[in-house]
Every structure is written in C-alpha cells, then in structure tokens.
Motif scaffolding. Structure first.
Motif, PDB file in Angstrom:
ATOM      1  N   MET A   1      41.039  40.670  40.803  1.00 22.68           N
ATOM      2  CA  MET A   1      41.603  41.453  39.732  1.00 22.68           C
ATOM      3  C   MET A   1      40.504  42.322  39.145  1.00 22.68           C
ATOM      4  SD  MET A   1      43.039  40.136  36.044  1.00 22.68           S
ATOM      5  CE  MET A   1      44.756  40.040  36.437  1.00 22.68           C
ATOM      6  N   LYS A   2      40.814  43.587  38.887  1.00 23.33           N
ATOM      7  CA  LYS A   2      39.869  44.491  38.228  1.00 23.33           C
ATOM      8  C   LYS A   2      40.454  44.905  36.899  1.00 23.33           C
ATOM      9  CE  LYS A   2      37.490  46.008  42.251  1.00 23.33           C
ATOM     10  NZ  LYS A   2      36.840  47.079  42.936  1.00 23.33           N
ATOM     11  N   LEU A   3      39.585  45.041  35.914  1.00 26.83           N
ATOM     12  CA  LEU A   3      40.013  45.353  34.557  1.00 26.83           C
ATOM     13  C   LEU A   3      39.143  46.462  34.016  1.00 26.83           C
ATOM     14  CD1 LEU A   3      41.682  44.470  32.033  1.00 26.83           C
ATOM     15  CD2 LEU A   3      39.815  42.916  31.521  1.00 26.83           C
ATOM     16  N   LEU A   4      39.752  47.538  33.533  1.00 31.81           N
ATOM     17  CA  LEU A   4      39.022  48.626  32.893  1.00 31.81           C
ATOM     18  C   LEU A   4      38.946  48.325  31.409  1.00 31.81           C
ATOM     19  CD1 LEU A   4      37.682  51.373  33.307  1.00 31.81           C
ATOM     20  CD2 LEU A   4      39.896  52.424  32.838  1.00 31.81           C
ATOM     21  N   VAL A   5      37.740  48.274  30.886  1.00 28.98           N
ATOM     22  CA  VAL A   5      37.537  47.952  29.479  1.00 28.98           C
ATOM     23  C   VAL A   5      36.993  49.180  28.768  1.00 28.98           C
ATOM     24  CG1 VAL A   5      37.256  45.478  29.841  1.00 28.98           C
ATOM     25  CG2 VAL A   5      35.275  46.956  29.976  1.00 28.98           C
ATOM     26  N   PRO A   6      36.905  49.149  27.421  1.00 25.69           N
ATOM     27  CA  PRO A   6      36.433  50.326  26.680  1.00 25.69           C
ATOM     28  C   PRO A   6      35.100  50.852  27.193  1.00 25.69           C
ATOM     29  CG  PRO A   6      37.248  48.666  25.176  1.00 25.69           C
ATOM     30  CD  PRO A   6      37.250  48.052  26.550  1.00 25.69           C
ATOM     31  N   PHE A   7      34.879  52.135  27.005  1.00 24.69           N
ATOM     32  CA  PHE A   7      33.646  52.829  27.361  1.00 24.69           C
ATOM     33  C   PHE A   7      33.493  53.004  28.866  1.00 24.69           C
ATOM     34  CE2 PHE A   7      32.821  50.287  23.506  1.00 24.69           C
ATOM     35  CZ  PHE A   7      32.839  51.336  22.595  1.00 24.69           C
ATOM     36  N   GLY A   8      34.583  52.881  29.630  1.00 22.81           N
ATOM     37  CA  GLY A   8      34.551  53.163  31.044  1.00 22.81           C
ATOM     38  C   GLY A   8      33.993  52.055  31.920  1.00 22.81           C
ATOM     39  N   SER A   9      33.755  50.874  31.398  1.00 24.61           N
ATOM     40  CA  SER A   9      33.255  49.764  32.210  1.00 24.61           C
ATOM     41  C   SER A   9      34.380  49.218  33.077  1.00 24.61           C
ATOM     42  CB  SER A   9      32.724  48.645  31.319  1.00 24.61           C
ATOM     43  OG  SER A   9      31.658  49.092  30.522  1.00 24.61           O
ATOM     44  N   LEU A  10      34.018  48.746  34.246  1.00 26.27           N
ATOM     45  CA  LEU A  10      34.982  48.137  35.158  1.00 26.27           C
ATOM     46  C   LEU A  10      34.509  46.725  35.456  1.00 26.27           C
ATOM     47  CD1 LEU A  10      37.499  48.593  36.965  1.00 26.27           C
ATOM     48  CD2 LEU A  10      35.893  49.193  38.784  1.00 26.27           C
ATOM     49  N   ILE A  11      35.360  45.737  35.197  1.00 21.67           N
ATOM     50  CA  ILE A  11      35.021  44.328  35.385  1.00 21.67           C
ATOM     51  C   ILE A  11      35.878  43.763  36.512  1.00 21.67           C
ATOM     52  CG2 ILE A  11      35.033  42.034  34.329  1.00 21.67           C
ATOM     53  CD1 ILE A  11      34.653  43.368  31.633  1.00 21.67           C
ATOM     54  N   THR A  12      35.238  43.097  37.482  1.00 24.94           N
ATOM     55  CA  THR A  12      35.953  42.416  38.556  1.00 24.94           C
ATOM     56  C   THR A  12      35.999  40.928  38.217  1.00 24.94           C
ATOM     57  OG1 THR A  12      35.134  44.026  40.154  1.00 24.94           O
ATOM     58  CG2 THR A  12      36.036  41.969  41.035  1.00 24.94           C
ATOM     59  N   LEU A  13      37.198  40.351  38.258  1.00 24.44           N
ATOM     60  CA  LEU A  13      37.414  38.957  37.871  1.00 24.44           C
ATOM     61  C   LEU A  13      38.002  38.170  39.033  1.00 24.44           C
ATOM     62  CD1 LEU A  13      39.301  39.947  34.631  1.00 24.44           C
ATOM     63  CD2 LEU A  13      36.983  39.079  34.677  1.00 24.44           C
ATOM     64  N   VAL A  14      37.642  36.869  39.095  1.00 30.90           N
ATOM     65  CA  VAL A  14      38.260  35.966  40.064  1.00 30.90           C
ATOM     66  C   VAL A  14      38.845  34.790  39.294  1.00 30.90           C
ATOM     67  CG1 VAL A  14      36.785  36.586  42.006  1.00 30.90           C
ATOM     68  CG2 VAL A  14      36.121  34.699  40.518  1.00 30.90           C
ATOM     69  N   ARG A  15      39.875  34.191  39.853  1.00 31.38           N
ATOM     70  CA  ARG A  15      40.523  33.047  39.211  1.00 31.38           C
ATOM     71  C   ARG A  15      39.589  31.844  39.259  1.00 31.38           C
ATOM     72  NH1 ARG A  15      46.625  32.320  38.866  1.00 31.38           N
ATOM     73  NH2 ARG A  15      46.528  34.464  39.490  1.00 31.38           N
ATOM     74  N   LYS A  16      39.297  31.257  38.110  1.00 31.38           N
ATOM     75  CA  LYS A  16      38.463  30.056  38.031  1.00 31.38           C
ATOM     76  C   LYS A  16      38.821  29.339  36.736  1.00 31.38           C
ATOM     77  CE  LYS A  16      33.814  28.267  38.160  1.00 31.38           C
ATOM     78  NZ  LYS A  16      32.411  28.507  37.948  1.00 31.38           N
ATOM     79  N   PRO A  17      39.355  28.115  36.800  1.00 31.73           N
ATOM     80  CA  PRO A  17      39.836  27.433  35.593  1.00 31.73           C
ATOM     81  C   PRO A  17      38.746  26.729  34.779  1.00 31.73           C
ATOM     82  CG  PRO A  17      40.308  26.114  37.501  1.00 31.73           C
ATOM     83  CD  PRO A  17      39.706  27.399  38.014  1.00 31.73           C
ATOM     84  N   THR A  18      37.511  26.708  35.277  1.00 31.72           N
ATOM     85  CA  THR A  18      36.416  26.056  34.553  1.00 31.72           C
ATOM     86  C   THR A  18      35.218  26.991  34.534  1.00 31.72           C
ATOM     87  OG1 THR A  18      35.546  25.012  36.535  1.00 31.72           O
ATOM     88  CG2 THR A  18      37.149  23.743  35.257  1.00 31.72           C
ATOM     89  N   PHE A  19      34.219  26.651  33.750  1.00 34.73           N
ATOM     90  CA  PHE A  19      33.000  27.453  33.736  1.00 34.73           C
ATOM     91  C   PHE A  19      31.786  26.553  33.628  1.00 34.73           C
ATOM     92  CE2 PHE A  19      34.832  27.584  29.420  1.00 34.73           C
ATOM     93  CZ  PHE A  19      33.856  26.923  28.711  1.00 34.73           C
ATOM     94  N   GLU A  20      30.630  27.113  33.987  1.00 34.99           N
ATOM     95  CA  GLU A  20      29.360  26.410  33.945  1.00 34.99           C
ATOM     96  C   GLU A  20      28.392  27.195  33.059  1.00 34.99           C
ATOM     97  OE1 GLU A  20      28.037  25.879  37.968  1.00 34.99           O
ATOM     98  OE2 GLU A  20      30.026  25.255  38.628  1.00 34.99           O
ATOM     99  N   ASN A  21      27.259  26.571  32.758  1.00 39.15           N
ATOM    100  CA  ASN A  21      26.227  27.225  31.970  1.00 39.15           C
ATOM    101  C   ASN A  21      25.876  28.582  32.584  1.00 39.15           C
ATOM    102  OD1 ASN A  21      24.916  26.678  29.562  1.00 39.15           O
ATOM    103  ND2 ASN A  21      23.115  25.844  30.531  1.00 39.15           N
TER     104      ASN A  21
END
Length: 79
Positions: A1-21
């Motif tokens: 999934m790609k998401l366009l955020v303010p100021f022209g940034s483009l963020i690529t995201l992957v599905r992950k239900p947990t996170f680490e440090n």
C-alpha cells in the motif's frame, strides 16, 4: 500500500500487526493516524516523531492504539 501524505511525501506500507523497537508503524490512536518511531522502555511503548515540531505519545491502557501497517519506505519531495 502506498500513501501520499502532506508536503508531497510518499510512504510505502506493509501489513504487520505488531512492532519492534525502532520500527516506524502507521498507528491509529482514537480516530487519527500517525507515523512515529517506536521505543520500548520497560513495559511502556513510546512513539517518537521524526519531526521535532510534534510531541511524543506514550501508549497505555488509557491511550490504546491500533497498528495499521509498518512503514518500509519513505520518499520526500524537497522542492
């Protein structure tokens, strides 16, 4: 999934239900999504912003979160 955020940034995201440090997840807090760096301190989860204009967020039972995705790539338009 790609998401366009303010100021022209483009963020690529992957599905992950947990996170680490040091991960950079997309997190839903109340009804607002945010991207902040994770720091695990004891039994606390603290979300630190990359931008110093924003505050850190401590997650706990009074301030729960829903992890949406993990950020795997960010592109910035600095023009």
């Amino acid at each position: 999934m790609k998401l366009l955020v303010p100021f022209g940034s483009l963020i690529t995201l992957v599905r992950k239900p947990t996170f680490e440090n040091a991960d950079l997840p997309a997190v839903l807090i109340d009804d607002e999504a945010t991207n902040k760096r994770v720091k695990l301190v004891g039994n606390k989860v603290i979300l630190f912003p990359e931008n110093n204009d924003y505050d850190s967020i401590v997650l706990n039972k009074n301030n729960p979160e829903k992890i949406l995705r993990k950020v795997v790539h960010v592109e910035y338009d600095i023009q």
